[in-house]
Write an enzyme that holds these catalytic residues in place. Structure first.
Site: not given
Ligand code: PLP
Length: 410
Positions: A203, A123, A200, A226, A365
């Site tokens: 998910q 992401h 990270d 999430k 993203c």
């Molecule tokens: N990392 C991953 C794997 C994600 O799926 C997301 C959001 O979809 C993020 C980071 C960023 O999350 P946030 O927008 O809640 O900061």
């Protein structure tokens, strides 16, 4: 024991909504999950009964608010099996947590020629902060290739690792492919090379039982919204000795020990990284979300996600004209990216919305991954414990209808 998705749905008033005259089928959980009454009521109760600023006042409400806020930190620590609560830092979301690591650890510890390893499925939240760091320090970013089965190519990873590697940063679960990456093995190899390991968990944390100690990572990040929590509350967990060695990311109230006009010294963790008034109600409600998920059972949640995914994939594979991405197997969570050949994913999402089905369409993203897959964008259905097999049946039926509708114009 299998969970009872129909009973659990009763906790989510929004799931009773009609969209375009049809019962809502919410398959956009990877973007943000819905919120149960237990979480929303915790927030309301806090505002109606206990709100005041935290860590400041000597009055009853401030003490009460502080106790609730710190209890939420403890709940989150238990949720991810952190060895101590003070190593959990509240952030707004995963993005802020990743930036905190990049700025605070990265800017301090990286120099020209050092290497940061990510992968092609990341992401942007685990790519762009490293661009900032690389531009300032001269560090170099490398990416692990994906195999034909959409999994990380571990041979490529081992070839990239060297004594120049200082950071390995990989999503615990891909937000597009649904793959659960082998974090434990990546962490071992990263440590053998002398690098730190960041996972990270945006998910994974909502869907998989997370044990940061067993994973062997140095940092873990997550987003509350999430995992049934409110927007505006996420977390960074880091090994206490690493966090204690890092400079603050933001300066201001609450994060200091002493301030003079020309200098300041900083508080211990977690306060060092929580400058200013935090999102108190959101953090408390995130603690309630962790309790709620634990009351269902993370193993049961993951099992349900996987059963829905297996069932959906079996049915979708029978549809001609569909492209599906992602591996099959036990290392796959409840995320299904797909394209209907010749139809833009935005048109697919709009057609599904007409039938009450919410999915995401776009690059998610993850532009480097889209390039790697050779597509501009995809549609994406993503499940949670309140979704049912009957909803999957309806989804497959509407995908087929959408494909047939657009075939007229081909
Ligand atoms: N990392 C991953 C794997 C994600 O799926 C997301 C959001 O979809 C993020 C980071 C960023 O999350 P946030 O927008 O809640 O900061």
């Amino acid at each position: 024991m299998p969970l009872d998705s129909l009973r659990l749905r009763q906790d989510f008033p929004i799931l009773a909504r009609q969209i375009n005259g049809k019962p809502l089928i919410y398959f956009d959980n990877a973007a943000s999950s819905q919120k149960p009454k237990q979480v929303v009521e915790t927030m309301l109760h806090y505002y109606y009964h206990s709100h005041a600023n935290v860590h400041r006042g000597a009055h009853t409400l401030s003490v009460e608010a502080t106790d609730l806020y710190e209890a939420a930190r403890g709940k989150l620590a238990r949720f991810i099996n952190a060895p101590e609560a003070e190593s959990v830092i509240f952030t707004r979301n995963t993005t802020e947590a990743m930036n905190l690591i990049a700025y605070s650890w990265g800017m301090e510890n990286l120099k020209a020629g050092d290497e940061i390893i990510i992968d092609y499925a990341e992401h942007h939240a685990n790519i762009v902060p490293w661009h900032f760091v690389a531009a300032k320090t001269g560090a170099v970013i490398k990416a692990i290739k994906l195999g034909r089965d959409f999994r990380l190519d571990m041979t490529d990873f081992e070839a990239l690792l060297s004594k120049r590697t200082r950071v390995v940063s990989v999503a615990h679960m891909s937000n597009v492919l649904g793959v659960i990456h082998p974090i434990k093995s990546l962490a071992q190899k990263a440590h053998d090379a002398g690098a730190i390991m960041i996972a990270d968990g945006a998910q994974a944390a909502p869907h998989v039982k997370v044990d940061v100690q067993d994973l062997g990572v140095d940092f873990y990040t997550l987003s509350g919204h999430k995992m049934c929590g409110p927007t505006g509350a996420g977390a960074l967990w880091g090994k206490a000795e690493l966090l204690r060695g890092m400079p603050p990311f933001l300066g201001g109230g609450e994060m200091i020990r002493k301030v003079a006009i020309d200098t300041s010294s900083y508080a211990d963790i977690p306060n060092r990284f929580e400058a200013g008034t935090p999102n108190i109600a959101e953090a408390i409600a995130l603690g309630a979300a962790a309790d709620y998920l634990e009351s269902i059972g993370m193993d049961a949640i993951f099992e349900h996600d996987q059963e829905l995914t297996r069932y959906a994939l079996e049915r979708l594979k029978t549809l001609e004209g569909l492209e599906l991405y992602g591996p099959e197997g036990d290392d796959r969570g409840g995320i299904i990216p797909f394209n209907i050949k010749g139809v833009h994913p935005h048109d697919v999402a709009t057609a599904l919305d007409q039938e009450g089905i919410a999915i995401r369409a776009g690059h998610h993203c993850a532009q480097p991954l889209m390039k790697h897959l050779g597509v501009q964008s995809t549609a994406r259905a993503s499940f949670y414990f309140y979704n049912s097999f009957a909803e999957v049946d309806k989804f497959v039926e509407v995908v087929a209808k959408t494909r047939d509708f657009f075939a007229q114009f081909a």
